[in-house]
Write an enzyme that holds these catalytic residues in place. Sequence first.
Site, short mmCIF file in Angstrom:
data_model
loop_
_atom_site.label_atom_id
_atom_site.label_comp_id
_atom_site.label_asym_id
_atom_site.label_seq_id
_atom_site.Cartn_x
_atom_site.Cartn_y
_atom_site.Cartn_z
N ARG A 73 -74.58 22.07 -22.82
CA ARG A 73 -74.25 21.66 -24.34
C ARG A 73 -73.61 20.53 -24.30
O ARG A 73 -73.64 19.44 -25.16
CB ARG A 73 -73.34 22.69 -25.18
CG ARG A 73 -74.58 23.82 -25.64
CD ARG A 73 -73.89 25.14 -26.13
NE ARG A 73 -73.11 24.67 -27.53
CZ ARG A 73 -72.23 25.32 -27.93
NH1 ARG A 73 -71.88 26.29 -27.85
NH2 ARG A 73 -71.87 24.92 -29.19
N GLN A 104 -65.08 23.80 -37.77
CA GLN A 104 -65.31 24.78 -36.88
C GLN A 104 -66.22 24.29 -35.95
O GLN A 104 -66.51 24.94 -34.87
CB GLN A 104 -66.29 25.64 -37.74
CG GLN A 104 -65.77 26.17 -38.90
CD GLN A 104 -66.85 27.26 -39.85
OE1 GLN A 104 -67.02 28.32 -39.45
NE2 GLN A 104 -67.48 26.42 -40.47
N HIS A 122 -62.17 26.33 -33.77
CA HIS A 122 -62.78 27.01 -32.76
C HIS A 122 -62.83 26.34 -31.57
O HIS A 122 -63.54 26.48 -30.50
CB HIS A 122 -64.37 27.42 -33.07
CG HIS A 122 -64.66 27.96 -34.49
ND1 HIS A 122 -65.59 28.14 -35.09
CD2 HIS A 122 -63.56 29.16 -34.89
CE1 HIS A 122 -65.57 28.96 -36.03
NE2 HIS A 122 -64.37 29.56 -36.02
N CYS A 153 -53.65 28.81 -10.33
CA CYS A 153 -54.05 30.19 -10.10
C CYS A 153 -55.00 30.74 -9.47
O CYS A 153 -55.25 31.81 -8.90
CB CYS A 153 -53.47 31.07 -11.30
SG CYS A 153 -55.18 31.12 -12.45
N ASN A 216 -74.98 21.08 -48.64
CA ASN A 216 -75.41 21.92 -47.71
C ASN A 216 -77.09 21.86 -48.39
O ASN A 216 -77.20 21.91 -49.43
CB ASN A 216 -75.08 23.29 -47.62
CG ASN A 216 -75.58 23.83 -46.36
OD1 ASN A 216 -76.89 23.87 -46.00
ND2 ASN A 216 -74.93 24.72 -45.85
N PRO A 217 -78.16 21.41 -47.53
CA PRO A 217 -79.20 21.56 -47.73
C PRO A 217 -79.69 22.92 -48.26
O PRO A 217 -80.90 22.88 -48.95
CB PRO A 217 -80.28 21.13 -46.48
CG PRO A 217 -79.28 20.74 -45.52
CD PRO A 217 -78.13 21.11 -45.82
N ALA A 234 -75.61 15.92 -45.47
CA ALA A 234 -74.46 15.32 -45.67
C ALA A 234 -74.13 13.95 -45.22
O ALA A 234 -73.51 13.10 -45.75
CB ALA A 234 -73.32 15.92 -44.31
N1 APR Z 1 -76.00 18.49 -43.73
C1 APR Z 1 -75.44 19.46 -44.30
N2 APR Z 1 -75.49 20.66 -43.96
C2 APR Z 1 -76.51 21.08 -42.93
C3 APR Z 1 -77.64 19.84 -42.38
C4 APR Z 1 -77.01 18.73 -42.83
N3 APR Z 1 -77.69 17.53 -42.35
N4 APR Z 1 -78.23 20.51 -41.54
C5 APR Z 1 -78.16 21.87 -41.62
N5 APR Z 1 -77.09 22.08 -42.58
C6 APR Z 1 -76.37 23.27 -42.67
C7 APR Z 1 -77.46 24.63 -42.58
O1 APR Z 1 -78.07 24.66 -43.81
C8 APR Z 1 -76.34 25.61 -42.45
O2 APR Z 1 -76.09 26.58 -43.58
O3 APR Z 1 -75.37 23.54 -41.99
C9 APR Z 1 -75.31 25.11 -41.81
C10 APR Z 1 -75.27 25.45 -40.20
O4 APR Z 1 -74.87 26.81 -40.18
P1 APR Z 1 -74.59 27.45 -38.59
O5 APR Z 1 -75.46 26.89 -37.90
O6 APR Z 1 -74.13 28.93 -38.96
O7 APR Z 1 -73.07 26.62 -38.33
P2 APR Z 1 -71.70 26.86 -38.69
O8 APR Z 1 -71.55 27.72 -40.21
O9 APR Z 1 -70.93 25.91 -38.21
O10 APR Z 1 -71.29 28.35 -37.69
C11 APR Z 1 -69.92 28.66 -37.94
O11 APR Z 1 -70.01 30.23 -36.27
O12 APR Z 1 -71.68 30.12 -35.04
C12 APR Z 1 -70.32 30.11 -34.85
O13 APR Z 1 -68.42 29.51 -33.76
C13 APR Z 1 -69.85 28.83 -34.20
O14 APR Z 1 -68.33 27.48 -35.49
C14 APR Z 1 -69.51 28.05 -35.48
C15 APR Z 1 -69.35 29.26 -36.66
#
Ligand code: APR
Length: 247
Positions: A73, A104, A122, A153, A216-217, A234
């Site tokens: 990653r 996050q 995080h 350690c 968010n889309p 975004a």
């Molecule tokens: N612009 C805005 N939002 C977007 C885009 C974009 N171009 N592309 C995807 N998304 C949205 C998706 O619709 C989804 O709702 O981003 C979100 C990503 O969600 P997750 O993959 O669940 O990521 P996140 O919400 O950051 O997860 C929260 O949980 O998975 C753990 O520790 C990890 O920090 C993470 C936390």
Amino acid sequence: MSSPTIPHQLIEKIKQAQHIVVFTGAGISAESGVPTFRDAQTGLWAKYDPLELATPEAFQRDPKLVWEWYAWRREKINHVKPNAGHLALVELAQQVPQFTLITQNVDGLHQQAGSQNVIELHGNIHRIKCANKQNVVENWQQLDGSPPECPLCGDHLRPDIVWFGEALPVDAISNAFAAAEQCDVLFSIGTSSLVQPAASIPLEALQHGATVVEINPNPTPLTEQVTFSILGQAGQILPTLIRQLTA
Ligand code: APR
């Protein structure tokens, strides 16, 4: 593609705001090419569920596998750049007396874009710490696929990331909630609003009378409760918002 529509009332709220909070998730990095956390994993990692790998138990069971997953990653993230959404947030910070950015994400792209004092709930994939003493280790050698040893350690080193089941950094979470309680406007951008306690930050702002905007889309559990929901990416919405704000 036509520019997304930003409600005029929102532009006015931003202009009057003394303190704006932005709370981001993996979606703001999606347009940089960083797969969101719940996107399907690719290549040799396709058979693994990230929710299984990002845990202390997984690291205990197979430190090499977890270390290699983060190395994969990290390598992917090293090849991407902040996108227009990250850069627009740097500009937004200059338009308001007080600005707090809470993320996050662990990719460090907000800092790379120029955002200051980012609250990382995080952790950060580029930071490595001792699995035993928890101290951050600046210089470490990647010998083979196994986690390097702590120079102090001898225990394993691990990514300085909050794994499922682990507590969030106390300062980060308390500063984040304090900002949510005091702000006039909070943006929740690119997060599925699924993971606690982070997902409660926008609700805290709502309960204290702030205007809450979701970008968010897709709809999320937060969508029904926000003041403004702007469906879209975004990287397109934020630059349009900045253009309208500074026109
Ligand atoms: N612009 C805005 N939002 C977007 C885009 C974009 N171009 N592309 C995807 N998304 C949205 C998706 O619709 C989804 O709702 O981003 C979100 C990503 O969600 P997750 O993959 O669940 O990521 P996140 O919400 O950051 O997860 C929260 O949980 O998975 C753990 O520790 C990890 O920090 C993470 C936390």
